[in-house]
Design a protein around this motif. Structure first.
Motif, short mmCIF file in Angstrom:
data_model
loop_
_atom_site.label_atom_id
_atom_site.label_comp_id
_atom_site.label_asym_id
_atom_site.label_seq_id
_atom_site.Cartn_x
_atom_site.Cartn_y
_atom_site.Cartn_z
N SER A 69 30.88 77.04 67.74
CA SER A 69 29.68 77.31 66.93
C SER A 69 29.92 78.38 65.88
O SER A 69 28.99 78.73 65.14
CB SER A 69 28.53 77.75 67.84
N VAL A 70 31.13 78.92 65.79
CA VAL A 70 31.40 80.05 64.89
C VAL A 70 31.16 79.65 63.44
O VAL A 70 31.62 78.61 62.97
CB VAL A 70 32.84 80.55 65.06
N VAL A 71 30.39 80.50 62.74
CA VAL A 71 30.13 80.34 61.31
C VAL A 71 30.74 81.53 60.60
O VAL A 71 30.41 82.69 60.89
CB VAL A 71 28.62 80.27 61.02
N ARG A 72 31.63 81.25 59.65
CA ARG A 72 32.34 82.33 58.96
C ARG A 72 31.88 82.41 57.51
O ARG A 72 31.87 81.41 56.79
CB ARG A 72 33.85 82.08 59.04
N LYS A 73 31.51 83.62 57.10
CA LYS A 73 31.15 83.89 55.71
C LYS A 73 32.06 85.00 55.18
O LYS A 73 32.91 85.50 55.90
CB LYS A 73 29.68 84.28 55.61
N ARG A 74 31.85 85.36 53.93
CA ARG A 74 32.76 86.31 53.29
C ARG A 74 32.81 87.63 54.05
O ARG A 74 33.89 88.17 54.30
CB ARG A 74 32.34 86.55 51.84
N ARG A 75 31.67 88.20 54.40
CA ARG A 75 31.69 89.49 55.08
C ARG A 75 31.01 89.46 56.45
O ARG A 75 30.70 90.52 57.00
CB ARG A 75 31.10 90.58 54.20
N SER A 76 30.78 88.28 57.00
CA SER A 76 30.17 88.21 58.32
C SER A 76 30.65 86.98 59.08
O SER A 76 31.11 86.00 58.50
CB SER A 76 28.63 88.19 58.23
N ALA A 131 28.03 83.50 65.83
CA ALA A 131 28.29 82.46 66.82
C ALA A 131 27.22 82.50 67.91
O ALA A 131 26.59 83.54 68.15
CB ALA A 131 29.67 82.63 67.44
N ARG A 132 27.06 81.36 68.58
CA ARG A 132 26.15 81.25 69.72
C ARG A 132 26.83 81.80 70.97
O ARG A 132 28.07 81.71 71.11
CB ARG A 132 25.77 79.79 69.92
N THR A 133 26.04 82.36 71.88
CA THR A 133 26.58 82.91 73.11
C THR A 133 26.21 82.03 74.30
O THR A 133 25.36 81.14 74.20
CB THR A 133 26.05 84.33 73.37
N ASP A 134 26.83 82.34 75.45
CA ASP A 134 26.56 81.56 76.65
C ASP A 134 25.23 81.93 77.29
O ASP A 134 24.85 81.35 78.31
CB ASP A 134 27.70 81.72 77.66
N ARG A 135 24.49 82.89 76.73
CA ARG A 135 23.15 83.18 77.23
C ARG A 135 22.08 82.77 76.22
O ARG A 135 20.98 83.32 76.20
CB ARG A 135 23.02 84.65 77.62
#
Length: 286
Positions: A37-44, A47-51
């Motif tokens: 679920s990781v979303v990568r942007k220029r400075r951030s 991601a979703r967690t297991d909770r």
């Protein structure tokens, strides 16, 4: 983890390795990320967690962190009557090799998907109920009070910045650029920071006091490639655009589109130029 770049230079997290950063945040929050679920942007990075929460991680240079601190998402937790994800907690640490800080904020999951990228090229066909909630949240935000100063594009918005941006892009304008009304604003209002079909406004890192109409003008500028959508924004936020400060913020938003870094194929160029002519005439006749 540190990243090997010269001191004081920004890092593009879309291309830099981030696995060790994600590992560190997992240990701090005692949870696990869904790596798919990781979303990568220029400075951030987010991601979703297991909770069933979301964590947004940002790296910011020290000279981009104002004296008021770097806790916009945390401070937004006190705002009432605004549709936003509930804040759960944070962890902050210094980059040991660079003049920068890292911050991870955990929030509730969004009620829907982000509408699109910051600048849209197609009409998202939003329902009337969405616009009602959008207006209610922006009106509630502007009615509250804060000592924070908005930092659009990580730069504190001041009278000098407003005047310099407008007159720098449109020299010779014979009108007063002094702002009359400062109100709380999200300061990064675009289509990538709102959800649909349920309205929710997220990414509150840079909120604070700003000239009235900053958010409305910013969203309008993000909509200019879709004329019907840009017109809808202006209708929905008519009171902002009709105000003198809203006209100044329209010019402020246009200065970013028409500035020296403008792309010649940007579909927003011509409508922005037309709006500048109309707005300057309005301000000169006030």
């Amino acid at each position: 983890m540190t990243l090997s770049v010269p001191t004081g230079r920004a890092v593009d997290l879309r291309v830099q390795p981030v696995d060790e950063i994600l590992d560190r945040v997992e240990r701090s929050f005692q949870m696990s990320f869904d790596r798919d679920s990781v979303v990568r942007k220029r400075r951030s990075v987010g991601a979703r967690t297991d909770r069933d929460t979301w964590v947004r991680i940002e790296r910011r240079l020290l000279d981009k962190i104002s004296p008021q601190g770097w806790n916009g998402t945390e401070c937004a937790a006190r705002l009432a009557n605004i549709s936003r994800p509930a804040w759960q907690g944070c962890v902050v640490w210094p980059d040991t090799d660079e003049a920068a800080m890292w911050r991870a904020d955990e929030t509730a999951l969004l009620p829907g998907d982000p509408i699109g990228t910051a600048v849209l090229s197609e009409d998202p066909q939003l329902a009337d109920a969405w616009w009602r909630e959008f207006n209610a949240s922006l009106d509630a935000l502007a009615a509250q009070s804060t000592s924070r100063v908005a930092t659009p594009d990580t730069e504190a918005i001041t009278q000098d910045l407003v005047t310099g941006s407008i007159l720098g892009a449109f020299p010779g304008g014979a009108f007063d650029t002094n702002v009359e009304q400062w109100v709380p604003a999200h300061a990064d209002l675009n289509w990538a920071n709102m959800t649909a079909p349920t309205f929710c406004l997220f990414d509150w890192e840079d909120w604070g006091n700003a000239p009235r109409g900053l958010d409305s003008a910013s969203l309008w500028a993000s909509s200019l490639a879709v004329p019907a959508l840009a017109d809808r924004v202006r209708r929905e936020r008519h009171a902002d655009f009709a105000s003198r400060d809203g006209k100044l913020m329209t010019l402020f938003a246009c200065s970013k589109i028409l500035g020296p870094d403008a792309h010649p194929q940007d579909l927003r160029l011509e409508p922005a130029r037309q709006m500048v002519e109309e707005t300057v005439q309005d301000l000169q006749s006030d």
